[in-house]
Design an enzyme around this catalytic site. Structure first.
Site, mmCIF file in Angstrom:
data_model
loop_
_atom_site.group_PDB
_atom_site.id
_atom_site.type_symbol
_atom_site.label_atom_id
_atom_site.label_comp_id
_atom_site.label_asym_id
_atom_site.label_seq_id
_atom_site.Cartn_x
_atom_site.Cartn_y
_atom_site.Cartn_z
ATOM 1 C CG HIS A 85 -1.950 1.063 1.211
ATOM 2 N ND1 HIS A 85 -3.186 0.836 0.644
ATOM 3 C CD2 HIS A 85 -1.961 2.340 1.644
ATOM 4 C CE1 HIS A 85 -3.910 1.943 0.731
ATOM 5 N NE2 HIS A 85 -3.197 2.870 1.333
ATOM 6 C CG ASP A 164 -10.929 3.496 5.404
ATOM 7 O OD1 ASP A 164 -10.487 4.453 6.065
ATOM 8 O OD2 ASP A 164 -10.634 3.306 4.217
ATOM 9 C CB SER A 186 -7.673 5.305 6.968
ATOM 10 O OG SER A 186 -7.847 5.164 5.596
ATOM 11 C CE LYS A 190 -7.666 1.937 2.615
ATOM 12 N NZ LYS A 190 -8.128 3.283 2.782
HETATM 13 N N1 URA Z 1 -4.716 6.580 2.184
HETATM 14 C C1 URA Z 1 -5.700 5.920 2.869
HETATM 15 O O1 URA Z 1 -6.081 4.824 2.495
HETATM 16 N N2 URA Z 1 -6.209 6.508 3.966
HETATM 17 C C2 URA Z 1 -5.802 7.694 4.416
HETATM 18 O O2 URA Z 1 -6.305 8.152 5.426
HETATM 19 C C3 URA Z 1 -4.796 8.381 3.688
HETATM 20 C C4 URA Z 1 -4.253 7.794 2.575
#
Ligand code: URA
Length: 463
Positions: A85, A164, A186, A190
């Site tokens: 990510h 989220d 956040s 995920k």
């Molecule tokens: N990317 C995300 O998935 N969440 C955030 O809060 C900031 C960047």
């Protein structure tokens, strides 16, 4: 329990209990708690922070706010499933290059990506510039695709981490995005719901990232690594610079073109100035993913294997296999510079106008502000102002010069590709502001040019 009391408690800097956190996460996901109360609580969290216990409870409550994905059917004995990510950037095409590389080296990846947020680009939007590419395939089909070809690249499943999705949309409109606690929860909610055994994070820092200083980027990295450890999911963060756009192209179809040319590079190109920043980030992230997957511990060997995967075209073939598997249109063309026929994705890349932007004076490029370039792309129509805006995939910028390059008055710094003259005028204001040329000493220019792009690696041992 009342939402009012939870807001009041956080406003007055008291710690929220696990039950209170689960109450507002579940209540907001189900629609029982209104936006105005959630907004007030988010601002209180933004201003007053969270304890490590609160952060852990928030992340786990968000991860459990919906389904979690079971990837056991693609797990191979003695190997780990690694997810990746990025915290976001401008010109960030790293996922699109890294995934086919590692998949071609036997590291299977089932990756969900996002759309552009504010001035930052999104992998899903870039993929949609390939005609026919379907980002919305159901998760069971995506898992079958990983069993067949070792890779899938889809948009965030609507079935996971629902909290989220709703909370992020609210933060985007209430000036509460740039909070280390809220970003960490956040992202990690995920990723934990996505079912991988290990997580590799690309934490960006600079004007084109949510973290503006190296200290903040390190703190965010440590926060996420700690959450991963608490969940029993090994997490490692590579801190990378995002002060100028990454690579030479910014814009959806243009970035896919840059992915194609990177994956078709020979050894000489991979050693050249042209791809130096992109190569440094790609090789580090791909090598870390291979290491974490259990395929090979030795980073130097991994980097050599990555080089081979590119120069042998195994990684490019995997990229084309991925596009075909997800419905992307392909044509076959004779490539003069390679001397053979190749499959190529069909791109939505038609533009009416090209405009070269020239240096107004002699000197060196001292900075290219990536946030302003990201905003210029949005102004051209290549990103969204509102969620429902339609994207113009073809527009964007090709950079002829990068930070540290010498320029003479009149040299082309970048070319703007666009379809609408009025939008160009707006974008031009950002571009003019983004590029700074000065008559600095050669040494200063060199130190700017050769600044490392990988700034730090943070894992459990660094906590
Ligand atoms: N990317 C995300 O998935 N969440 C955030 O809060 C900031 C960047």
């Amino acid at each position: 329990m009342r939402m009012y009391e939870i807001i009041e408690k956080k406003r007055d800097k008291y710690e929220l209990s696990k039950e209170e956190i689960e109450f507002f996460v579940n209540g907001y996901s189900s629609g029982e708690i209104p936006d105005y109360q959630m907004s007030a609580l988010l601002m209180a969290i933004y201003l007053n922070g969270m304890s490590p216990e609160e952060l852990k409870n928030l992340t786990f409550a968000m991860a459990n706010s919906a389904k979690t994905i079971d990837l056991s059917s693609i797990r191979v004995p003695d190997k780990y499933i690694v997810d990746k990510h990025s915290t976001g950037g401008v010109g960030d095409k790293v996922t699109l290059i890294v995934l086919p590389i590692v998949a071609s080296l036997g590291v299977g990846v089932c990756k969900m990506s996002g759309r552009g947020l504010g001035f930052t680009g999104g992998t899903v939007d870039k993929l949609e510039s390939i005609v026919g590419y379907n980002v919305d395939i159901p998760i069971n089909k995506a898992i079958r695709q990983v069993q067949d070809i070792g890779v899938c690249l889809i948009s965030q499943s609507p079935e996971i981490a629902i909290a989220d999705k709703k909370i992020y949309a609210l933060r985007d409109t209430t000036a509460t995005v740039e909070s280390i606690n809220l970003i960490a929860s956040s992202i990690m909610s995920k990723k934990l719901a996505s079912g991988a055994d290990k997580i590799l994070l690309d934490v960006t820092v600079g004007s084109g990232a949510f973290m503006r200083t190296l200290d903040d980027a390190k703190e965010l990295s440590k926060t996420m690594v700690k959450i991963g450890a608490l969940a029993g999911v090994e997490t490692r963060a590579v801190v990378t610079t995002m002060s100028e756009p990454l690579g030479r192209n910014v814009g959806n179809a243009l970035e896919i073109k840059e992915v194609i040319s990177f994956l078709l590079s020979d050894e000489t190109t991979l050693e050249s100035e042209e791809v130096r920043d992109l190569k440094e980030v790609i090789f580090e992230i791909a090598a870390q993913m291979i290491k974490m997957s259990g395929v090979c511990e030795d980073m130097e060997k991994n980097k050599k294997d990555i080089m081979k995967a590119i120069t042998s075209r195994a990684a490019y073939d995997k990229f084309i296999e991925l596009i075909k598997a997800q419905g992307g249109h392909i044509y076959n063309v004779y490539m003069d510079w390679i001397g053979m026929n190749l499959d190529m994705p069909v791109l939505d890349d038609k533009v009416r106008y090209l405009k070269e932007i020239h240096a107004q004076s002699d000197g060196y490029v001292v900075s290219i502000d990536s946030k302003k370039i990201g905003e210029a792309l949005v102004a051209l129509g290549g990103g969204r102002n509102k969620k429902e805006d339609k994207i113009d995939y073809a527009v964007g910028f090709e950079f002829a010069k990068k930070v540290g390059d010498k320029v003479n008055e009149g040299d082309t710094i970048l070319t703007v590709l666009y379809n609408d003259k009025e939008k160009f005028e707006k974008a031009f204001e950002y571009i003019e502001d983004a590029i700074y040329i000065d008559d600095v000493e050669e040494d200063v220019a060199k130190s700017l040019k050769y600044k490392p792009h990988v700034l730090d690696i943070i894992d459990e041992a660094s906590l």
